[in-house]
Write a protein that holds these residues in place. Sequence first.
Motif, PDB file in Angstrom:
ATOM      1  N   ILE A  50      14.032   7.639 -34.586  1.00  0.00           N
ATOM      2  CA  ILE A  50      14.575   8.326 -35.766  1.00  0.00           C
ATOM      3  C   ILE A  50      15.547   9.397 -35.289  1.00  0.00           C
ATOM      4  N   TYR A  51      16.593   9.599 -36.066  1.00  0.00           N
ATOM      5  CA  TYR A  51      17.523  10.695 -35.797  1.00  0.00           C
ATOM      6  C   TYR A  51      17.377  11.748 -36.887  1.00  0.00           C
ATOM      7  N   TRP A  52      17.515  13.000 -36.481  1.00  0.00           N
ATOM      8  CA  TRP A  52      17.577  14.097 -37.436  1.00  0.00           C
ATOM      9  C   TRP A  52      19.035  14.449 -37.643  1.00  0.00           C
ATOM     10  N   LEU A  53      19.439  14.516 -38.908  1.00  0.00           N
ATOM     11  CA  LEU A  53      20.837  14.814 -39.226  1.00  0.00           C
ATOM     12  C   LEU A  53      20.949  16.195 -39.854  1.00  0.00           C
ATOM     13  N   ILE A  54      21.822  17.004 -39.281  1.00  0.00           N
ATOM     14  CA  ILE A  54      22.064  18.362 -39.772  1.00  0.00           C
ATOM     15  C   ILE A  54      23.432  18.401 -40.445  1.00  0.00           C
ATOM     16  N   PRO A  55      23.490  18.684 -41.747  1.00  0.00           N
ATOM     17  CA  PRO A  55      24.784  18.739 -42.425  1.00  0.00           C
ATOM     18  C   PRO A  55      25.599  19.940 -41.951  1.00  0.00           C
ATOM     19  N   ILE A  56      26.911  19.753 -41.882  1.00  0.00           N
ATOM     20  CA  ILE A  56      27.779  20.866 -41.517  1.00  0.00           C
ATOM     21  C   ILE A  56      28.609  21.270 -42.730  1.00  0.00           C
ATOM     22  N   SER A  57      28.989  22.531 -42.744  1.00  0.00           N
ATOM     23  CA  SER A  57      29.763  23.072 -43.861  1.00  0.00           C
ATOM     24  C   SER A  57      30.920  23.905 -43.316  1.00  0.00           C
ATOM     25  N   SER A  58      32.006  23.944 -44.074  1.00  0.00           N
ATOM     26  CA  SER A  58      33.158  24.765 -43.694  1.00  0.00           C
ATOM     27  C   SER A  58      33.104  26.146 -44.361  1.00  0.00           C
ATOM     28  N   LYS A  59      32.055  26.409 -45.168  1.00  0.00           N
ATOM     29  CA  LYS A  59      31.935  27.691 -45.879  1.00  0.00           C
ATOM     30  C   LYS A  59      31.353  28.759 -44.950  1.00  0.00           C
ATOM     31  N   PHE A  60      32.150  29.113 -43.949  1.00  0.00           N
ATOM     32  CA  PHE A  60      31.688  30.007 -42.889  1.00  0.00           C
ATOM     33  C   PHE A  60      31.268  31.370 -43.426  1.00  0.00           C
ATOM     34  N   ASP A  61      32.124  32.005 -44.219  1.00  0.00           N
ATOM     35  CA  ASP A  61      31.845  33.370 -44.705  1.00  0.00           C
ATOM     36  C   ASP A  61      30.566  33.426 -45.540  1.00  0.00           C
ATOM     37  N   LYS A  62      30.388  32.425 -46.407  1.00  0.00           N
ATOM     38  CA  LYS A  62      29.198  32.384 -47.266  1.00  0.00           C
ATOM     39  C   LYS A  62      27.921  32.348 -46.427  1.00  0.00           C
ATOM     40  N   TYR A  63      27.870  31.428 -45.468  1.00  0.00           N
ATOM     41  CA  TYR A  63      26.641  31.253 -44.700  1.00  0.00           C
ATOM     42  C   TYR A  63      26.475  32.313 -43.609  1.00  0.00           C
ATOM     43  N   TYR A  64      27.586  32.898 -43.156  1.00  0.00           N
ATOM     44  CA  TYR A  64      27.461  33.971 -42.175  1.00  0.00           C
ATOM     45  C   TYR A  64      26.804  35.193 -42.814  1.00  0.00           C
ATOM     46  N   SER A  65      27.114  35.419 -44.088  1.00  0.00           N
ATOM     47  CA  SER A  65      26.495  36.516 -44.831  1.00  0.00           C
ATOM     48  C   SER A  65      24.988  36.289 -44.966  1.00  0.00           C
ATOM     49  N   ILE A  66      24.605  35.053 -45.291  1.00  0.00           N
ATOM     50  CA  ILE A  66      23.187  34.711 -45.408  1.00  0.00           C
ATOM     51  C   ILE A  66      22.497  34.848 -44.047  1.00  0.00           C
ATOM     52  N   TYR A  67      23.187  34.388 -43.011  1.00  0.00           N
ATOM     53  CA  TYR A  67      22.661  34.477 -41.643  1.00  0.00           C
ATOM     54  C   TYR A  67      22.377  35.932 -41.262  1.00  0.00           C
ATOM     55  N   CYS A  68      23.329  36.818 -41.533  1.00  0.00           N
ATOM     56  CA  CYS A  68      23.182  38.234 -41.185  1.00  0.00           C
ATOM     57  C   CYS A  68      22.013  38.876 -41.925  1.00  0.00           C
ATOM     58  N   LYS A  69      21.831  38.495 -43.183  1.00  0.00           N
ATOM     59  CA  LYS A  69      20.715  39.035 -43.961  1.00  0.00           C
ATOM     60  C   LYS A  69      19.374  38.598 -43.368  1.00  0.00           C
TER      61      LYS A  69
END
Length: 202
Positions: A50-69
């Motif tokens: 089985i492979y695990w698939l991780i989706p990628i997104s170009s919404k860097f600013d949105k997710y970087y804010s969530i990451y920092c929080k």
Amino acid sequence: MDKQGKFCFLKEQYFIDFPDDKLMRNKGTVNGEKHNRPCFFAFRDNLFPIYWLIPISSKFDKYYSIYCKKVSRYGQCNTIRFGTVLGQRSVFLIQNMCPVTENYIEEFYIDPISKKYVAVDKRTEKDIIHNAKKVLQLYRQGKPIIFPDANKIYNSLIKKEISKDPKPDLSKEHTPWNDYLIQLHHDKEKSKDFTNDKEEER
């Protein structure tokens, strides 16, 4: 071809067979090109084919804010990681990853210029897989940090694979998958013997 570290797209059949509204199936944009489904980073499961698939997104600013929080609150964040894909800042959404078997992979992402498989640098690949495995470990301990019902999909995929190859080859080399099939085979044989013994006692 080793698919670990490659980027791929899923067949629509996957979303039909596993209708989970937490799966990322919105339209995605990769290198300026629109696709019907998001692009996924693939890595191998430790136990089964089985492979695990991780989706990628170009919404860097949105997710970087969530990451920092999350880092501010918990001191770390394993569920969101960052990297560069074809020169573009990209987000790897480990929190949205899902398990698949190869038959659900439609195609792999090819660089239109070099005509080679798109990949990240080895340092980024190692970071993503390391954090994804940490998240999987916590998820399997009961922590709901993966949004789709990954356990349900994972178990369904295993059952599908077993139905295709119900009798293990005892002469094969030891692998987690073949050992698992052998154990299932032995359990079934024991169950048959137990049932036969009960029938004889009647």
